[in-house]
Write a protein that holds these residues in place. Structure first.
Motif, PDB file in Angstrom:
ATOM      1  N   ARG A  53      34.928  39.888   0.036  1.00 28.69           N
ATOM      2  CA  ARG A  53      34.249  38.566  -0.149  1.00 28.69           C
ATOM      3  C   ARG A  53      32.835  38.714   0.480  1.00 28.69           C
ATOM      4  O   ARG A  53      32.855  39.255   1.508  1.00 28.69           O
ATOM      5  N   SER A  54      31.783  38.385  -0.292  1.00 31.46           N
ATOM      6  CA  SER A  54      30.407  38.435   0.206  1.00 31.46           C
ATOM      7  C   SER A  54      30.436  37.608   1.463  1.00 31.46           C
ATOM      8  O   SER A  54      31.015  36.586   1.712  1.00 31.46           O
ATOM      9  N   GLU A  55      29.572  38.029   2.518  1.00 28.97           N
ATOM     10  CA  GLU A  55      29.281  37.334   3.768  1.00 28.97           C
ATOM     11  C   GLU A  55      28.556  36.371   3.711  1.00 28.97           C
ATOM     12  O   GLU A  55      27.269  36.491   4.095  1.00 28.97           O
ATOM     13  N   SER A  56      29.071  35.247   3.143  1.00 30.89           N
ATOM     14  CA  SER A  56      27.994  33.817   2.954  1.00 30.89           C
ATOM     15  C   SER A  56      28.914  32.925   2.936  1.00 30.89           C
ATOM     16  O   SER A  56      30.056  32.749   3.568  1.00 30.89           O
ATOM     17  N   ASP A  57      28.474  31.787   2.396  1.00 33.01           N
ATOM     18  CA  ASP A  57      29.304  30.651   1.997  1.00 33.01           C
ATOM     19  C   ASP A  57      30.664  30.842   1.456  1.00 33.01           C
ATOM     20  O   ASP A  57      31.650  30.118   1.715  1.00 33.01           O
ATOM     21  N   GLN A 176      21.373  28.264   0.656  1.00 28.14           N
ATOM     22  CA  GLN A 176      22.140  27.296   0.225  1.00 28.14           C
ATOM     23  C   GLN A 176      23.684  27.223   0.612  1.00 28.14           C
ATOM     24  O   GLN A 176      24.572  26.786   0.025  1.00 28.14           O
ATOM     25  N   HIS A 177      23.659  27.665   1.848  1.00 28.54           N
ATOM     26  CA  HIS A 177      25.451  27.715   2.700  1.00 28.54           C
ATOM     27  C   HIS A 177      25.474  26.185   2.751  1.00 28.54           C
ATOM     28  O   HIS A 177      24.985  25.477   3.522  1.00 28.54           O
ATOM     29  N   LEU A 178      26.444  25.622   1.849  1.00 27.14           N
ATOM     30  CA  LEU A 178      26.900  24.168   1.879  1.00 27.14           C
ATOM     31  C   LEU A 178      27.467  23.690   3.083  1.00 27.14           C
ATOM     32  O   LEU A 178      26.991  22.727   3.787  1.00 27.14           O
ATOM     33  N   GLN A 215      24.963  22.563  -5.404  1.00 27.95           N
ATOM     34  CA  GLN A 215      26.082  21.915  -4.552  1.00 27.95           C
ATOM     35  C   GLN A 215      25.486  21.205  -3.490  1.00 27.95           C
ATOM     36  O   GLN A 215      26.108  20.162  -3.053  1.00 27.95           O
ATOM     37  N   LEU A 216      24.405  21.293  -3.057  1.00 26.99           N
ATOM     38  CA  LEU A 216      23.762  20.359  -1.960  1.00 26.99           C
ATOM     39  C   LEU A 216      23.205  19.038  -1.969  1.00 26.99           C
ATOM     40  O   LEU A 216      23.178  18.281  -1.406  1.00 26.99           O
TER      41      LEU A 216
END
Length: 325
Positions: A53-57, A176-178, A215-216
């Protein structure tokens, strides 16, 4: 603290509409896989799922699935020692110590938490911070260590300036890290030393500063729900029924889930559940019905536990019925 998890449930049918059931996870099969691997102390399998999985949200829910699994703290330190140059076991250890810390504190009000509980809580959070900083040093571009430090920092009451820096460190890496924005929204809430004005301003600037379909947009709805929660009975309902609140929710919906670019991935069901509750309380039946239709009976714990902590699905059903859906 509630760490939100949503696993896809099989939905039954009753009276022509889906039975409302709380989802533990988002429907991502990887969440269940990584949780089961963590439960059997299978680091190789945990690592395989996380590294895919990508290292993000996108990785946030997987990390909490591991972190909320009892017993991880008993074996993860050995992995940390054996993989001295690796960031991933340090990241997992850090997030686990946050969850483990909140287990010791419990969700009780501060006045009902003993000094001994607070001492354990803070000790575990300090260990979490050490591991998260170690992970960040080894992988400077990763977002998750900084997101974890946002959560631990709130528990340790690091203050608004430090909290803001940690949030900014996260979103520099993933704008955009929710989950990071959700944490910062809580940080600027009145109950955490901020204000209603700061909270609403942060929600609006984050939502409308992002591309359409984001989604923000959920942040605008959360801010209104947090404002509603802070008010006494009667005042809370009056606040949500203000025309400017309804207009604000509609504008955020247009920029978010109503836009063709809205991505149905990650926390999208939670976003819709949040708007469903906010529109319902605002008396916007059309908006509420739309969200209930799109959620299709899939209930996320947040935000419905604000209305019924023991049975979020019951709160969802009550407002769904009130909307005429």
């Amino acid at each position: 603290m509630t760490l939100l998890r949503q696993w896809g449930a099989t939905l039954g049918k009753w009276a022509g509409r889906p039975v409302a059931r709380v989802q533990e996870d988002s429907g991502d099969p990887a969440v269940r896989s990584v949780r089961e691997a963590a439960a059997r102390a299978d680091w190789s399998a945990v690592r395989e799922v996380l590294e895919a999985r990508s290292e993000s949200d996108d990785r946030t829910e997987l990390l909490w699935a591991v972190a909320d699994t009892a017993g991880v703290e008993r074996w993860i330190d050995a992995v940390v020692e054996s993989e001295s140059d690796s960031a991933l076991p340090r990241l997992v250890a850090g997030i686990r110590h946050i969850s483990w810390g909140w287990e010791a504190r419990t969700g009780a009000r501060a006045k009902d938490v003993s000094r001994e509980q607070f001492e354990v809580f803070h000790a575990r959070l300090r260990t979490a911070e050490q591991r998260l900083y170690e992970a960040a040093e080894r992988e400077p571009q990763w977002t998750s260590p900084w997101y974890g430090l946002q959560v631990s920092g709130r528990g340790l009451e690091v203050g608004q300036t430090v909290a803001r820096r940690r949030f900014e460190a996260t979103v520099r890496r993933d704008p955009q890290h929710l989950a990071a924005h959700q944490q910062q929204l809580q940080q600027v809430c009145e109950k955490w030393g901020g204000s209603h004005e700061e909270m609403h301003a942060f929600a609006r600037s984050s939502a409308f500063g992002a591309p359409a379909g984001t989604q923000l947009g959920q942040l605008v709805a959360i801010a209104h729900l947090e404002h509603w929660l802070s008010l006494d009975s009667g005042q809370d309902a009056a606040y949500m029924r203000r025309p400017e609140v309804t207009a604000s929710l509609r504008s955020a919906a247009e920029h978010s889930f109503r836009h063709p670019g809205f991505a149905r991935r990650g926390a999208w069901i939670q976003v819709l559940n949040t708007f469903a509750m906010a529109f319902s309380l605002a008396g916007d039946r059309d908006g509420a019905q739309e969200c209930f239709r799109l959620t299709d009976g899939r209930v996320t714990e947040f935000p419905w536990y604000y209305l019924d902590g023991s049975d979020p699905a019951a709160a969802y059903r009550r407002l769904r019925s009130s909307s005429g859906r």
